[in-house]
Design a protein around this motif. Sequence first.
Motif, PDB file in Angstrom:
ATOM      1  N   GLU A 100     -10.737   6.097  -3.135  1.00  0.00           N
ATOM      2  CA  GLU A 100     -10.849   5.144  -2.038  1.00  0.00           C
ATOM      3  C   GLU A 100      -9.612   4.271  -1.926  1.00  0.00           C
ATOM      4  N   VAL A 101      -9.080   3.836  -3.053  1.00  0.00           N
ATOM      5  CA  VAL A 101      -7.854   3.041  -3.041  1.00  0.00           C
ATOM      6  C   VAL A 101      -6.693   3.887  -2.538  1.00  0.00           C
ATOM      7  N   LEU A 102      -6.652   5.147  -2.949  1.00  0.00           N
ATOM      8  CA  LEU A 102      -5.590   6.042  -2.479  1.00  0.00           C
ATOM      9  C   LEU A 102      -5.677   6.227  -0.964  1.00  0.00           C
ATOM     10  N   ALA A 103      -6.896   6.394  -0.442  1.00  0.00           N
ATOM     11  CA  ALA A 103      -7.060   6.550   1.009  1.00  0.00           C
ATOM     12  C   ALA A 103      -6.612   5.293   1.743  1.00  0.00           C
ATOM     13  N   CYS A 104      -6.908   4.126   1.170  1.00  0.00           N
ATOM     14  CA  CYS A 104      -6.469   2.862   1.786  1.00  0.00           C
ATOM     15  C   CYS A 104      -4.951   2.781   1.823  1.00  0.00           C
ATOM     16  N   SER A 105      -4.304   3.178   0.725  1.00  0.00           N
ATOM     17  CA  SER A 105      -2.844   3.101   0.668  1.00  0.00           C
ATOM     18  C   SER A 105      -2.205   4.051   1.679  1.00  0.00           C
ATOM     19  N   ARG A 106      -2.767   5.227   1.839  1.00  0.00           N
ATOM     20  CA  ARG A 106      -2.230   6.175   2.829  1.00  0.00           C
ATOM     21  C   ARG A 106      -2.392   5.642   4.249  1.00  0.00           C
ATOM     22  N   ALA A 107      -3.508   4.968   4.494  1.00  0.00           N
ATOM     23  CA  ALA A 107      -3.791   4.472   5.843  1.00  0.00           C
ATOM     24  C   ALA A 107      -2.846   3.359   6.265  1.00  0.00           C
ATOM     25  N   GLU A 108      -2.123   2.764   5.328  1.00  0.00           N
ATOM     26  CA  GLU A 108      -1.208   1.676   5.671  1.00  0.00           C
ATOM     27  C   GLU A 108      -0.002   2.156   6.477  1.00  0.00           C
ATOM     28  N   LEU A 109       0.274   3.447   6.440  1.00  0.00           N
ATOM     29  CA  LEU A 109       1.469   3.956   7.116  1.00  0.00           C
ATOM     30  C   LEU A 109       1.472   3.606   8.600  1.00  0.00           C
ATOM     31  N   GLY A 110       0.336   3.786   9.265  1.00  0.00           N
ATOM     32  CA  GLY A 110       0.285   3.532  10.706  1.00  0.00           C
ATOM     33  C   GLY A 110       0.593   2.098  11.056  1.00  0.00           C
ATOM     34  N   GLN A 111      -0.016   1.145  10.323  1.00  0.00           N
ATOM     35  CA  GLN A 111       0.224  -0.255  10.673  1.00  0.00           C
ATOM     36  C   GLN A 111       1.641  -0.680  10.319  1.00  0.00           C
TER      37      GLN A 111
ATOM     38  N   GLY B 125       0.812  -1.212   0.000  1.00  0.00           N
ATOM     39  CA  GLY B 125       0.000   0.000   0.000  1.00  0.00           C
ATOM     40  C   GLY B 125       0.840   1.255   0.000  1.00  0.00           C
ATOM     41  N   LEU B 126       1.909   1.248   0.771  1.00  0.00           N
ATOM     42  CA  LEU B 126       2.790   2.415   0.782  1.00  0.00           C
ATOM     43  C   LEU B 126       3.441   2.618  -0.589  1.00  0.00           C
ATOM     44  N   LEU B 127       3.825   1.524  -1.234  1.00  0.00           N
ATOM     45  CA  LEU B 127       4.384   1.636  -2.585  1.00  0.00           C
ATOM     46  C   LEU B 127       3.331   2.165  -3.558  1.00  0.00           C
ATOM     47  N   ALA B 128       2.097   1.698  -3.415  1.00  0.00           N
ATOM     48  CA  ALA B 128       1.029   2.161  -4.302  1.00  0.00           C
ATOM     49  C   ALA B 128       0.696   3.621  -4.057  1.00  0.00           C
ATOM     50  N   TRP B 129       0.877   4.082  -2.847  1.00  0.00           N
ATOM     51  CA  TRP B 129       0.679   5.500  -2.537  1.00  0.00           C
ATOM     52  C   TRP B 129       1.673   6.350  -3.328  1.00  0.00           C
ATOM     53  N   ALA B 130       2.912   5.866  -3.396  1.00  0.00           N
ATOM     54  CA  ALA B 130       3.954   6.631  -4.081  1.00  0.00           C
ATOM     55  C   ALA B 130       3.972   6.384  -5.584  1.00  0.00           C
ATOM     56  N   VAL B 131       3.571   5.182  -5.997  1.00  0.00           N
ATOM     57  CA  VAL B 131       3.639   4.812  -7.425  1.00  0.00           C
ATOM     58  C   VAL B 131       2.223   4.442  -7.885  1.00  0.00           C
TER      59      VAL B 131
ATOM     60  N   ILE C 195      -6.354   3.147 -10.629  1.00  0.00           N
ATOM     61  CA  ILE C 195      -5.235   4.087 -10.474  1.00  0.00           C
ATOM     62  C   ILE C 195      -5.699   5.417  -9.898  1.00  0.00           C
ATOM     63  N   HIS C 196      -6.857   5.883 -10.344  1.00  0.00           N
ATOM     64  CA  HIS C 196      -7.337   7.198  -9.908  1.00  0.00           C
ATOM     65  C   HIS C 196      -8.469   7.088  -8.886  1.00  0.00           C
ATOM     66  N   SER C 197      -8.608   5.918  -8.255  1.00  0.00           N
ATOM     67  CA  SER C 197      -9.667   5.725  -7.268  1.00  0.00           C
ATOM     68  C   SER C 197      -9.316   6.433  -5.954  1.00  0.00           C
TER      69      SER C 197
END
Length: 313
Positions: free
Chosen positions: A188-199, A157-163, A184-186
Amino acid sequence: MSFLASVTRSTLPPRVRVPPELLVRPELPELVRQALTEWGLIAACWVGMAWVPAATPLFVLLIAGRMHAFGVILHDAVHLSVRRKSPGIWLLECLAGYPVAATWNAMRYHHLRHHHHEGSSLDAYSRPKPGPWWRTVPLGLVLILIVPGWTVRGLMGLLAWAVPALRNVYGRAFLMDRSGEDLIHSPEVLACSRAELGQVLLQLGVLALAWRWPYAVGVGYVLPLMVASAACGYRLLAEHTPLRDQGRTLQGILASTADHGLGWLGRLLLAPRNVGLHIVHHLHPQVAASHLPRLRAWYLQHYPEHYPRPRRF
């Protein structure tokens, strides 16, 4: 006659009128209290491991059950009628999500889609049809590795946030998206990828602790987490049937879902905090897990001939 045939030929309506007092929704302060209660029990087990090392296997099972309960508590939060993560949800995510490699965003993404597309080709939770054991064993092994897969999901998810080009892989492989759409432009998917940082940060913290105290972290956290992962995989197989495309009606839900784990072993490990009352959960997804027993009792009283018996898987 199959159960589905008997239900279809019955006079059951598409939906039924349930007393409003039984349809109690979860409340965030109560979910936080539940998570803190589970942490208290885990802490007590850790103390027990230190005082009675010979009982460590028992404490591992007890901790695994409480970790499984974390997922159930976060699952209740997923069904809250909100669209954005509030500070309270973030606190609950820290208490009950990150420790089991889950985020509110990721669980919300695939779980709400599961309810919306239940039993269809778009439902990522659908069970395959029964087949030879050599087809079932690989599925079981994959489900046992659910939590390790969630850990990998965080990194992806973190990689998808950046790429952005990786968001399709992240969404389809780790968020279980079956829509076939370009993600790619979703948002909701972007929000999920950003949320992975905490875990991911929490898992890095666990690694740092394991470097210093490998045995304590391994036996007190990693081993119970793997047992909880296996219990979660068992639950996914036990609470759904192979029947597909039955529709989101009362008949369809009764045919495609199953109750399970209602005994002491369920409460301890396989289906904590009433998550095994899966039929009424699908009938009323926004009812708090703590109120599902009363709701199930109502259905058993009014539809005793149609409500399936608990499944022994």
